[in-house]
Write an enzyme that holds these catalytic residues in place. Structure first.
Site, PDB file in Angstrom:
ATOM      1  N   TYR A  78      -7.562  -3.856  -2.200  1.00  0.00           N
ATOM      2  CA  TYR A  78      -7.493  -2.811  -1.184  1.00  0.00           C
ATOM      3  C   TYR A  78      -8.842  -2.800  -0.472  1.00  0.00           C
ATOM      4  O   TYR A  78      -9.811  -2.209  -0.944  1.00  0.00           O
ATOM      5  CB  TYR A  78      -7.184  -1.450  -1.820  1.00  0.00           C
ATOM      6  CG  TYR A  78      -7.167  -0.288  -0.858  1.00  0.00           C
ATOM      7  CD1 TYR A  78      -6.675  -0.432   0.440  1.00  0.00           C
ATOM      8  CD2 TYR A  78      -7.646   0.953  -1.240  1.00  0.00           C
ATOM      9  CE1 TYR A  78      -6.665   0.638   1.309  1.00  0.00           C
ATOM     10  CE2 TYR A  78      -7.636   2.025  -0.373  1.00  0.00           C
ATOM     11  CZ  TYR A  78      -7.144   1.865   0.904  1.00  0.00           C
ATOM     12  OH  TYR A  78      -7.146   2.924   1.787  1.00  0.00           O
ATOM     13  N   ASP A  83      -3.757  -4.808   1.069  1.00  0.00           N
ATOM     14  CA  ASP A  83      -4.094  -4.212   2.355  1.00  0.00           C
ATOM     15  C   ASP A  83      -5.498  -4.688   2.704  1.00  0.00           C
ATOM     16  O   ASP A  83      -6.482  -4.185   2.157  1.00  0.00           O
ATOM     17  CB  ASP A  83      -4.028  -2.683   2.236  1.00  0.00           C
ATOM     18  CG  ASP A  83      -4.500  -1.965   3.483  1.00  0.00           C
ATOM     19  OD1 ASP A  83      -4.847  -2.638   4.472  1.00  0.00           O
ATOM     20  OD2 ASP A  83      -4.530  -0.719   3.467  1.00  0.00           O
ATOM     21  N   ASN A  92      -6.854  -4.535   5.730  1.00  0.00           N
ATOM     22  CA  ASN A  92      -7.425  -3.658   6.757  1.00  0.00           C
ATOM     23  C   ASN A  92      -7.986  -4.422   7.955  1.00  0.00           C
ATOM     24  O   ASN A  92      -9.011  -4.021   8.522  1.00  0.00           O
ATOM     25  CB  ASN A  92      -8.498  -2.754   6.134  1.00  0.00           C
ATOM     26  CG  ASN A  92      -7.975  -1.349   5.884  1.00  0.00           C
ATOM     27  OD1 ASN A  92      -7.278  -0.778   6.711  1.00  0.00           O
ATOM     28  ND2 ASN A  92      -8.300  -0.802   4.724  1.00  0.00           N
ATOM     29  N   GLU A 130      -3.875   1.739  -3.053  1.00  0.00           N
ATOM     30  CA  GLU A 130      -4.013   3.160  -2.718  1.00  0.00           C
ATOM     31  C   GLU A 130      -3.092   4.019  -3.590  1.00  0.00           C
ATOM     32  O   GLU A 130      -2.297   4.818  -3.105  1.00  0.00           O
ATOM     33  CB  GLU A 130      -3.761   3.411  -1.225  1.00  0.00           C
ATOM     34  CG  GLU A 130      -4.540   4.598  -0.702  1.00  0.00           C
ATOM     35  CD  GLU A 130      -4.534   4.738   0.814  1.00  0.00           C
ATOM     36  OE1 GLU A 130      -5.134   5.723   1.278  1.00  0.00           O
ATOM     37  OE2 GLU A 130      -3.949   3.901   1.520  1.00  0.00           O
ATOM     38  N   ASN A 144       0.876  -1.170   0.000  1.00  0.00           N
ATOM     39  CA  ASN A 144       0.000   0.000   0.000  1.00  0.00           C
ATOM     40  C   ASN A 144       0.912   1.218   0.000  1.00  0.00           C
ATOM     41  O   ASN A 144       1.536   1.541   1.011  1.00  0.00           O
ATOM     42  CB  ASN A 144      -0.916   0.007   1.233  1.00  0.00           C
ATOM     43  CG  ASN A 144      -1.825   1.222   1.275  1.00  0.00           C
ATOM     44  OD1 ASN A 144      -1.448   2.329   0.877  1.00  0.00           O
ATOM     45  ND2 ASN A 144      -3.037   1.045   1.767  1.00  0.00           N
ATOM     46  N   ASP A 172       2.874   4.855   4.980  1.00  0.00           N
ATOM     47  CA  ASP A 172       2.587   4.401   6.342  1.00  0.00           C
ATOM     48  C   ASP A 172       2.501   2.887   6.412  1.00  0.00           C
ATOM     49  O   ASP A 172       2.416   2.314   7.508  1.00  0.00           O
ATOM     50  CB  ASP A 172       1.317   5.057   6.897  1.00  0.00           C
ATOM     51  CG  ASP A 172       0.112   4.928   5.971  1.00  0.00           C
ATOM     52  OD1 ASP A 172       0.285   4.528   4.801  1.00  0.00           O
ATOM     53  OD2 ASP A 172      -1.008   5.247   6.423  1.00  0.00           O
TER      54      ASP A 172
END
Length: 251
Positions: free
Chosen positions: A105, A144, A146, A35, A7, A241
């Protein structure tokens, strides 16, 4: 075969911070990003030896996925099931002779959990989609996702219980996926390895102190596990990040 998922939290910004240096060094056969936060024509990448496949979000500066591959896929799909439209650009499937690669994502359920219901429905659709493809040939899902699946997958699990990314519902959906015939590649090889994370808040000193979450994954069909050589988390790589995750597999 080497595969990377990252990401990048805005590809244009990441390129300015050294994306291409890492890209060239890792020399992956398949490099998946999430992203991207851009639309067609907003960036030109000269990636010699790679074909590029992009799924852009309709909303500017938001979401988006891409796959860079040394091997030409048999087919490319830009949505779920028979729906080949996905307005947030969150999923990209490449079919190869030996397997399907799904770059995802996953929607965040939001801090106040207002998107949790939509998120859990997404999880059911992804699982259903993977089961259908797995009946044809093995599946590699990356991205990702999440969610920190287990307590070992985030630093402060007690204070985060019930928060976005660590709700019982999100964790249960991950369990359901794995019980449907899939394997978390990193945890398969390193079931008890602690303090390994893929995302850190931008708050001061959080990454330096390694107060993170492991929410980026490579999920494999069970029958691919015998071909798994290694799974790594490249936490030393900056620019986002999130950090890149890596697997090597013998296809």
């Amino acid at each position: 075969m080497k595969l990377v998922s990252w990401n990048v939290n805005g590809l244009r910004a990441n390129v300015a911070k050294g994306f291409l240096t890492y890209f060239e060094k890792v020399d992956a056969d398949l490099f998946c990003i999430q992203e991207t936060k851009l639309q067609e024509g907003q960036i030109t990448l000269d990636l010699e030896g790679y074909e590029q496949y992009w799924n852009y979000a309709e909303r500017k500066g938001y979401s988006g996925t891409a796959v860079f591959t040394k091997k030409t896929p048999l087919s490319v799909t830009y949505g779920l099931d028979q729906d080949d439209s996905e307005p947030e650009g969150r999923i990209l499937t490449l079919e190869f002779e030996e397997f399907y690669l799904i770059n995802v994502y996953t929607p965040n359920s939001k801090r106040d959990l207002t998107r949790l219901g939509e998120r859990l429905e997404w999880e059911d659709r992804i699982r259903h989609y993977m089961i259908i493809l797995d009946a044809i040939k093995p599946v590699i899902l990356c991205g990702d996702l999440n969610v920190a699946h287990q307590e070992i997958d985030l630093k402060n699990w007690k204070s985060n219980r019930g928060n976005s990314g660590f709700t019982d519902g999100e964790r249960t959906k991950m369990t359901n996926l794995l019980e449907a015939g899939f394997v978390d590649s990193f945890r398969y090889l390193y079931p008890e390895k602690e303090d390994v994370y893929t995302w850190w808040s931008y708050m001061s000193k959080v990454r330096e102190r390694n107060i993170g979450w492991r929410i980026d994954y490579f999920i494999l069909s069970e029958r691919l596990v015998s071909s798994l050589i290694d799974a790594q988390v490249h936490s030393e790589i900056m620019g986002s990040d999130h950090c890149p995750v890596f697997i090597e597999i013998e296809v």
